[in-house]
Design a protein around this motif. Structure first.
Motif, short mmCIF file in Angstrom:
data_model
loop_
_atom_site.label_atom_id
_atom_site.label_comp_id
_atom_site.label_asym_id
_atom_site.label_seq_id
_atom_site.Cartn_x
_atom_site.Cartn_y
_atom_site.Cartn_z
N ALA A 253 -44.58 3.70 28.74
CA ALA A 253 -45.33 2.57 28.70
C ALA A 253 -45.07 1.61 27.75
O ALA A 253 -44.92 0.22 28.03
N GLU A 254 -44.30 1.90 26.59
CA GLU A 254 -43.73 0.73 25.84
C GLU A 254 -42.81 -0.31 26.21
O GLU A 254 -42.75 -1.27 26.34
N ALA A 255 -41.77 0.80 27.19
CA ALA A 255 -40.89 -0.28 28.18
C ALA A 255 -41.52 -1.08 29.13
O ALA A 255 -40.95 -2.45 29.29
N VAL A 256 -42.59 -0.68 29.82
CA VAL A 256 -43.20 -1.31 30.87
C VAL A 256 -43.95 -2.69 29.99
O VAL A 256 -43.65 -3.90 30.48
N GLN A 257 -44.36 -2.29 29.11
CA GLN A 257 -45.00 -3.62 28.32
C GLN A 257 -44.01 -4.61 27.97
O GLN A 257 -44.18 -5.67 28.33
N ARG A 258 -42.92 -4.15 27.37
CA ARG A 258 -41.67 -5.29 27.05
C ARG A 258 -41.35 -5.75 28.27
O ARG A 258 -40.91 -6.98 28.25
N THR A 259 -40.96 -5.03 29.59
CA THR A 259 -40.62 -5.58 30.60
C THR A 259 -41.65 -6.79 31.04
O THR A 259 -41.28 -8.00 31.55
N ILE A 260 -43.00 -6.59 31.07
CA ILE A 260 -44.06 -7.34 31.44
C ILE A 260 -44.08 -8.62 30.53
O ILE A 260 -44.03 -9.76 31.10
N LEU A 261 -43.85 -8.38 29.33
CA LEU A 261 -43.91 -9.58 28.39
C LEU A 261 -42.63 -10.50 28.48
O LEU A 261 -42.82 -11.49 28.35
N GLY A 268 -41.24 -9.13 22.91
CA GLY A 268 -41.70 -7.71 23.59
C GLY A 268 -42.19 -6.85 22.78
O GLY A 268 -42.10 -5.60 23.12
N ASP A 269 -42.43 -7.01 21.32
CA ASP A 269 -42.53 -5.84 20.60
C ASP A 269 -44.03 -5.44 20.82
O ASP A 269 -44.11 -4.13 20.44
N SER A 270 -44.96 -6.29 20.65
CA SER A 270 -46.46 -5.99 20.97
C SER A 270 -47.23 -7.06 21.59
O SER A 270 -46.80 -8.15 21.50
N LEU A 271 -48.37 -6.84 21.93
CA LEU A 271 -49.37 -7.96 22.42
C LEU A 271 -49.74 -8.84 21.37
O LEU A 271 -49.56 -9.99 21.63
N GLU A 272 -49.68 -8.31 20.09
CA GLU A 272 -49.91 -9.13 18.98
C GLU A 272 -48.74 -10.15 18.64
O GLU A 272 -49.03 -11.40 18.38
N ALA A 273 -47.75 -9.61 18.70
CA ALA A 273 -46.64 -10.60 18.52
C ALA A 273 -46.47 -11.53 19.69
O ALA A 273 -45.99 -12.68 19.32
N ALA A 274 -46.63 -10.92 20.86
CA ALA A 274 -46.47 -12.12 21.92
C ALA A 274 -47.53 -13.06 21.70
O ALA A 274 -47.53 -14.38 22.21
N LEU A 275 -48.98 -12.76 21.21
CA LEU A 275 -49.54 -13.68 21.12
C LEU A 275 -49.43 -14.92 20.26
O LEU A 275 -49.85 -16.12 20.39
N GLU A 276 -48.79 -14.67 19.35
CA GLU A 276 -48.19 -15.93 18.35
C GLU A 276 -47.30 -17.09 19.24
O GLU A 276 -47.44 -18.17 18.90
N PRO A 284 -44.83 -18.96 33.43
CA PRO A 284 -44.04 -19.26 34.87
C PRO A 284 -45.28 -19.47 35.80
O PRO A 284 -46.33 -18.91 35.73
N ARG A 285 -44.91 -20.35 36.82
CA ARG A 285 -45.77 -20.46 37.78
C ARG A 285 -45.38 -20.15 39.31
O ARG A 285 -46.39 -19.93 40.14
N GLU A 286 -44.46 -19.26 39.18
CA GLU A 286 -43.91 -18.57 40.42
C GLU A 286 -44.21 -16.96 40.29
O GLU A 286 -44.57 -16.49 39.44
N PRO A 287 -44.66 -16.44 41.64
CA PRO A 287 -44.78 -15.04 41.47
C PRO A 287 -43.51 -14.20 40.68
O PRO A 287 -42.44 -14.63 41.08
N TRP A 288 -43.78 -13.04 40.03
CA TRP A 288 -42.56 -12.44 39.41
C TRP A 288 -42.16 -11.33 40.33
O TRP A 288 -42.86 -10.61 40.87
N VAL A 289 -40.94 -11.45 40.79
CA VAL A 289 -40.46 -10.30 41.34
C VAL A 289 -40.11 -9.08 40.66
O VAL A 289 -38.94 -9.26 39.69
N TRP A 290 -40.90 -7.88 41.06
CA TRP A 290 -40.71 -6.65 40.10
C TRP A 290 -39.14 -6.36 40.22
O TRP A 290 -38.79 -5.87 41.49
N PRO A 291 -38.35 -5.93 39.21
CA PRO A 291 -37.08 -5.62 39.43
C PRO A 291 -36.91 -4.30 39.67
O PRO A 291 -35.59 -3.60 40.02
N GLY A 292 -38.06 -3.31 39.73
CA GLY A 292 -37.93 -1.88 40.00
C GLY A 292 -37.51 -1.30 38.88
O GLY A 292 -36.99 -1.58 38.13
N ALA A 293 -37.75 0.23 39.28
CA ALA A 293 -37.47 1.17 37.89
C ALA A 293 -36.09 1.65 38.20
O ALA A 293 -35.33 1.52 39.37
#
Length: 293
Positions: A253-261, A268-276, A284-293
């Motif tokens: 999950a931590e890696a998925v969170q990092r990829t999303i951020l 990508g360290d945490s949502l709190e860090a991203a908040l800053e 981004p205004r365009e759809p994000w293409v999922w890079p896959g696992a």
């Protein structure tokens, strides 16, 4: 009531990375503006055993936190009934006996989208009503007095969409999404709605209904979807896209969170860090293409 944002999944199965990205964005929008963040389970229609617990677990795993308890729509029917009663008392509802096929095959107004309700049952006589009631149960539709409505969106600007006589309660007695979401947001004090931009076309209907019920219209932000390599909306058939499946192939999950951020241009360290570093203007205004696992 305290200002709030929200995430409102349907418990039809596990969340995939597209759902989780939208939840993270809703959390960032709310927290960056000092709002509370609420979680509502929209279980009026589709609920799979165990899905809600799995969704709450996965949200927590990627760092999404919420204030207070989880609200479920199935506990809120009296609120929906009261709203429909208010509209009915004002002459703003009518019974509809049309099947989905009849609506699809009926001629629609010029420029109306396929499936927009053409008003077939709007002017039924008392005798016609009595006969149709003997043949099948009725849905309840809004008697709209406008053909379109305009909303303001933080990412899309002004958006004008069709408003037809949409369903408020289905003929099986289940409250329709467009009514439930309006009532829920107003009752919960939710004044910021962040969700996928596939829901933007239905937003003018909801804003118009809120105006009829004298309920506040939230601030909207419809965010880009996550898509597969072919540009289609991401789905579970696209391989490992849920936290459970991704963990099984070495992506916790931590890696998925990092990829999303990272897809949002955020640390990508945490949502709190991203908040800053979060700013809607820089998203981004365009759809994000999922890079896959």
């Amino acid at each position: 009531m305290t200002h709030a944002g929200r995430f409102a999944p349907s418990p039809s199965g596990e969340l995939h990375v597209g759902n989780l990205r939208t939840a993270i964005l809703a959390w960032l929008f709310a927290r960056s503006t000092g709002r509370r963040f609420l979680l509502r389970v929209e279980d009026l229609d589709r609920a799979r055993a165990g899905a809600e617990a799995a969704q709450l677990r996965d949200l927590a795993a990627v760092g999404v936190t919420w204030d207070g308890g989880v609200v479920r729509q199935t506990d809120r029917e009296p609120l929906y009934t009261a709203a429909i009663g208010e509209l009915a008392a004002a002459g703003l509802t009518y019974e509809c006996f049309c099947t989905r096929r009849e609506i699809q095959e009926a001629p629609s107004a010029p420029h109306a989208p396929q499936g927009a309700y053409p008003g077939t049952c709007r002017g039924l006589s008392a005798a016609e009503l009595e006969f149709k009631r003997s043949t099948r149960p009725a849905a309840i539709r809004l008697r709209s007095s406008v053909a379109e409505w305009t909303v303001e969106d933080m990412l899309h600007g002004s958006f004008t969409g069709v408003v037809d006589d949409f369903v408020l309660r289905r003929n099986d007695g289940v409250t329709a999404y467009n009514l439930a979401v309006v009532v829920d947001d107003a009752e919960q004090g939710i004044d910021q709605v962040v969700r996928g931009d596939d829901l933007l076309p239905s937003t003018p209907r909801q804003a118009y209904l809120a105006s009829l019920l004298n309920m506040p219209v939230p601030e909207y932000a419809h965010v880009p979807l996550v898509v597969n390599a072919d540009g289609a909306r991401l789905a579970k058939r696209d391989g490992a896209v849920t936290l459970g499946d991704l963990a099984a192939v070495g992506h916790p999950a931590e890696a998925v969170q990092r990829t999303i951020l990272q897809s949002l241009g955020l640390p990508g360290d945490s949502l709190e860090a991203a908040l800053e570093g979060f700013s809607p203007a820089r998203l981004p205004r365009e759809p994000w293409v999922w890079p896959g696992a």
